[in-house]
Write a protein that holds these residues in place. Structure first.
Motif, PDB file in Angstrom:
ATOM      1  N   VAL A 150       5.293  -1.000  -4.286  1.00  0.00           N
ATOM      2  CA  VAL A 150       6.139  -1.585  -3.239  1.00  0.00           C
ATOM      3  C   VAL A 150       5.787  -0.996  -1.879  1.00  0.00           C
ATOM      4  CG1 VAL A 150       8.507  -1.816  -2.405  1.00  0.00           C
ATOM      5  CG2 VAL A 150       8.005  -2.103  -4.846  1.00  0.00           C
ATOM      6  N   MET A 151       5.592   0.341  -1.842  1.00  0.00           N
ATOM      7  CA  MET A 151       5.269   1.018  -0.587  1.00  0.00           C
ATOM      8  C   MET A 151       3.951   0.520  -0.005  1.00  0.00           C
ATOM      9  SD  MET A 151       6.247   3.462   1.570  1.00  0.00           S
ATOM     10  CE  MET A 151       7.410   4.429   0.596  1.00  0.00           C
ATOM     11  N   SER A 152       3.017   0.115  -0.857  1.00  0.00           N
ATOM     12  CA  SER A 152       1.695  -0.283  -0.384  1.00  0.00           C
ATOM     13  C   SER A 152       1.707  -1.548   0.459  1.00  0.00           C
ATOM     14  CB  SER A 152       0.751  -0.476  -1.574  1.00  0.00           C
ATOM     15  OG  SER A 152       1.160  -1.584  -2.377  1.00  0.00           O
ATOM     16  N   VAL A 153       2.747  -2.344   0.360  1.00  0.00           N
ATOM     17  CA  VAL A 153       2.821  -3.577   1.155  1.00  0.00           C
ATOM     18  C   VAL A 153       3.790  -3.438   2.320  1.00  0.00           C
ATOM     19  CG1 VAL A 153       2.157  -5.059  -0.769  1.00  0.00           C
ATOM     20  CG2 VAL A 153       4.567  -4.542  -0.409  1.00  0.00           C
ATOM     21  N   PHE A 154       4.217  -2.192   2.627  1.00  0.00           N
ATOM     22  CA  PHE A 154       5.056  -1.940   3.789  1.00  0.00           C
ATOM     23  C   PHE A 154       4.183  -1.560   4.976  1.00  0.00           C
ATOM     24  CE2 PHE A 154       9.167  -0.696   1.324  1.00  0.00           C
ATOM     25  CZ  PHE A 154       9.368  -2.036   1.032  1.00  0.00           C
ATOM     26  N   ARG A 155       4.744  -1.695   6.151  1.00  0.00           N
ATOM     27  CA  ARG A 155       4.030  -1.372   7.391  1.00  0.00           C
ATOM     28  C   ARG A 155       4.240   0.102   7.748  1.00  0.00           C
ATOM     29  NH1 ARG A 155       2.049  -4.965  10.796  1.00  0.00           N
ATOM     30  NH2 ARG A 155       3.373  -6.602   9.905  1.00  0.00           N
ATOM     31  N   TYR A 156       3.177   0.756   8.181  1.00  0.00           N
ATOM     32  CA  TYR A 156       3.250   2.175   8.537  1.00  0.00           C
ATOM     33  C   TYR A 156       3.903   2.367   9.896  1.00  0.00           C
ATOM     34  CZ  TYR A 156       1.634   6.720  10.237  1.00  0.00           C
ATOM     35  OH  TYR A 156       1.565   7.981  10.779  1.00  0.00           O
ATOM     36  N   SER A 157       4.748   3.401   9.984  1.00  0.00           N
ATOM     37  CA  SER A 157       5.395   3.756  11.247  1.00  0.00           C
ATOM     38  C   SER A 157       5.321   5.263  11.413  1.00  0.00           C
ATOM     39  CB  SER A 157       6.854   3.303  11.269  1.00  0.00           C
ATOM     40  OG  SER A 157       7.528   3.832  12.404  1.00  0.00           O
ATOM     41  N   PRO A 158       4.700   5.788  12.482  1.00  0.00           N
ATOM     42  CA  PRO A 158       4.597   7.238  12.673  1.00  0.00           C
ATOM     43  C   PRO A 158       5.953   7.927  12.760  1.00  0.00           C
ATOM     44  CG  PRO A 158       3.121   6.065  14.161  1.00  0.00           C
ATOM     45  CD  PRO A 158       4.018   5.042  13.532  1.00  0.00           C
ATOM     46  N   MET A 159       6.963   7.232  13.223  1.00  0.00           N
ATOM     47  CA  MET A 159       8.278   7.839  13.390  1.00  0.00           C
ATOM     48  C   MET A 159       9.142   7.715  12.142  1.00  0.00           C
ATOM     49  SD  MET A 159       7.957   9.028  16.375  1.00  0.00           S
ATOM     50  CE  MET A 159       9.649   9.581  16.604  1.00  0.00           C
ATOM     51  N   GLU A 160       8.992   6.627  11.389  1.00  0.00           N
ATOM     52  CA  GLU A 160       9.865   6.357  10.246  1.00  0.00           C
ATOM     53  C   GLU A 160       9.117   6.358   8.908  1.00  0.00           C
ATOM     54  OE1 GLU A 160      12.152   2.808  10.894  1.00  0.00           O
ATOM     55  OE2 GLU A 160      12.119   3.070  13.071  1.00  0.00           O
ATOM     56  N   LEU A 161       7.854   6.764   8.900  1.00  0.00           N
ATOM     57  CA  LEU A 161       6.984   6.752   7.721  1.00  0.00           C
ATOM     58  C   LEU A 161       6.599   5.338   7.323  1.00  0.00           C
ATOM     59  CD1 LEU A 161       8.390   9.577   5.398  1.00  0.00           C
ATOM     60  CD2 LEU A 161       6.476   9.684   7.001  1.00  0.00           C
ATOM     61  N   TYR A 162       7.591   4.471   7.209  1.00  0.00           N
ATOM     62  CA  TYR A 162       7.266   3.097   6.856  1.00  0.00           C
ATOM     63  C   TYR A 162       8.370   2.167   7.346  1.00  0.00           C
ATOM     64  CZ  TYR A 162      10.692   3.597   3.075  1.00  0.00           C
ATOM     65  OH  TYR A 162      11.845   3.796   2.356  1.00  0.00           O
ATOM     66  N   ILE A 163       7.984   0.926   7.550  1.00  0.00           N
ATOM     67  CA  ILE A 163       8.927  -0.135   7.918  1.00  0.00           C
ATOM     68  C   ILE A 163       8.915  -1.152   6.787  1.00  0.00           C
ATOM     69  CG2 ILE A 163       9.446  -1.959   9.579  1.00  0.00           C
ATOM     70  CD1 ILE A 163       7.966  -0.330  11.685  1.00  0.00           C
ATOM     71  N   PRO A 164      10.070  -1.456   6.192  1.00  0.00           N
ATOM     72  CA  PRO A 164      10.114  -2.371   5.035  1.00  0.00           C
ATOM     73  C   PRO A 164       9.815  -3.823   5.400  1.00  0.00           C
ATOM     74  CG  PRO A 164      12.330  -1.760   5.681  1.00  0.00           C
ATOM     75  CD  PRO A 164      11.410  -0.930   6.537  1.00  0.00           C
ATOM     76  N   THR A 165       8.622  -4.033   5.985  1.00  0.00           N
ATOM     77  CA  THR A 165       8.153  -5.370   6.311  1.00  0.00           C
ATOM     78  C   THR A 165       6.901  -5.639   5.488  1.00  0.00           C
ATOM     79  OG1 THR A 165       8.982  -5.164   8.578  1.00  0.00           O
ATOM     80  CG2 THR A 165       7.342  -6.883   8.138  1.00  0.00           C
ATOM     81  N   VAL A 166       6.929  -6.707   4.718  1.00  0.00           N
ATOM     82  CA  VAL A 166       5.817  -6.998   3.825  1.00  0.00           C
ATOM     83  C   VAL A 166       4.578  -7.373   4.620  1.00  0.00           C
ATOM     84  CG1 VAL A 166       4.984  -8.483   1.962  1.00  0.00           C
ATOM     85  CG2 VAL A 166       7.376  -7.740   1.995  1.00  0.00           C
TER      86      VAL A 166
END
Length: 282
Positions: free
Chosen positions: A33-49
């Motif tokens: 699931v994490m592999s299809v999320f967008r990376y964010s330097p501040m939040e680690l990841y953004i739950p956007t596919v």
């Protein structure tokens, strides 16, 4: 009675099923699931596919080379472990010598020390001022130390040494379970030693070859410590890339994409092993 047997089997297998769900399937599902999320330097990841992690993994030459290098080293480690381990397993399975127990201990010995200790032992041997270079210079075979560390050769040698037992023991089990009367019958019918080996012994040890190869390949593909210490940044493999992305750059989505590809390759090898085993049984 069948219903009672089914309930008993369910109860007996429930603990291991729970363990697999918690410690295997759940983590795999998490990084899938994490592999299809967008990376964010501040939040680690953004739950956007998004598929940008996989596109980057397959699109950038650096990461394609890491995947290719990982598969190449895993395949070569498996091949050389088989070529070196089969004669040893054959000897252990056939010999009645008093040295059999000693040899079995020597096969197990690498597993009795930590992987870091074993890897540092190879650094002492393969370093520019290590045992091998000192010996070569003393014999006059080279004028200056040759570079062995931070090469694929160093990583390959160490991985073969570390993972050899995982090849030898499945082979030993497969060879030791063979009925010696089958070979005797072939010899009685006039077959030579080579014919007996390639037409009788080798096919009957197929299960051990498949099991040992699957174990060595999957363990090599996921190796981190040995490639990092002996290969450095010059021989980076997928396990190292995942480690760096998770702990250094905190890019969990991209690390998860690499982990997914790694696990997919490992599970593919295991699937081929079971498929080959079923075909052999059939």
């Amino acid at each position: 009675m069948k219903a009672v047997g089914g309930i008993f089997a369910t109860v007996m297998f429930s603990p291991i099923i729970v363990v697999y769900l918690i410690f295997l399937l759940a983590p795999i599902g998490f990084f899938l699931v994490m592999s299809v999320f967008r990376y964010s330097p501040m939040e680690l990841y953004i739950p956007t596919v998004t598929m940008e992690n996989f596109m980057r993994l397959l699109g950038e030459e650096h990461y394609r080379s890491i995947i290719f290098r990982t598969l190449k080293i895993a395949a070569m480690t498996t091949l050389f472990s088989l070529l070196l381990g089969y004669p040893l397993a054959y000897f252990l399975a056939r010999t009645v010598s008093i040295w059999r127990g000693v040899l079995m201990f020597l096969v197990i010995a690498p597993l009795m020390t930590g992987v870091i200790v074993r890897t540092y032992g190879w650094i002492v041997l393969l370093g520019s001022e290590g045992t091998i270079n000192v010996t070569l210079m003393w014999l006059g075979m080279v004028d200056r130390p040759i570079k062995i560390l931070e090469t694929e050769i160093a990583v390959l040698i160490a991985l073969i040494h570390i993972l050899m037992p995982y090849m030898v023991f499945p082979l030993f089990s497969s060879l030791a379970s063979q009925d010696p009367d089958v070979e005797h019958a072939a010899a009685t019918l006039g077959a030579g030693r080579l014919w007996i080996f390639f037409e009788v012994t080798l096919p009957l040890s197929r299960a051990g070859i498949l099991m040992g190869s699957a174990l060595v390949f999957t363990l090599t593909a996921g190796a981190v410590v040995t490639p990092a210490l002996l290969g450095g940044t010059q021989v980076q493999m997928m396990g190292q890339a995942i480690y760096d992305l998770v702990l250094s750059t905190l890019n969990w989505p991209f690390a998860s994409a690499i982990a997914f590809v790694l696990v997919f390759c490992q599970f593919s090898i295991i699937f081929l092993y079971f498929k080959g085993g079923r075909r052999h049984v059939g």
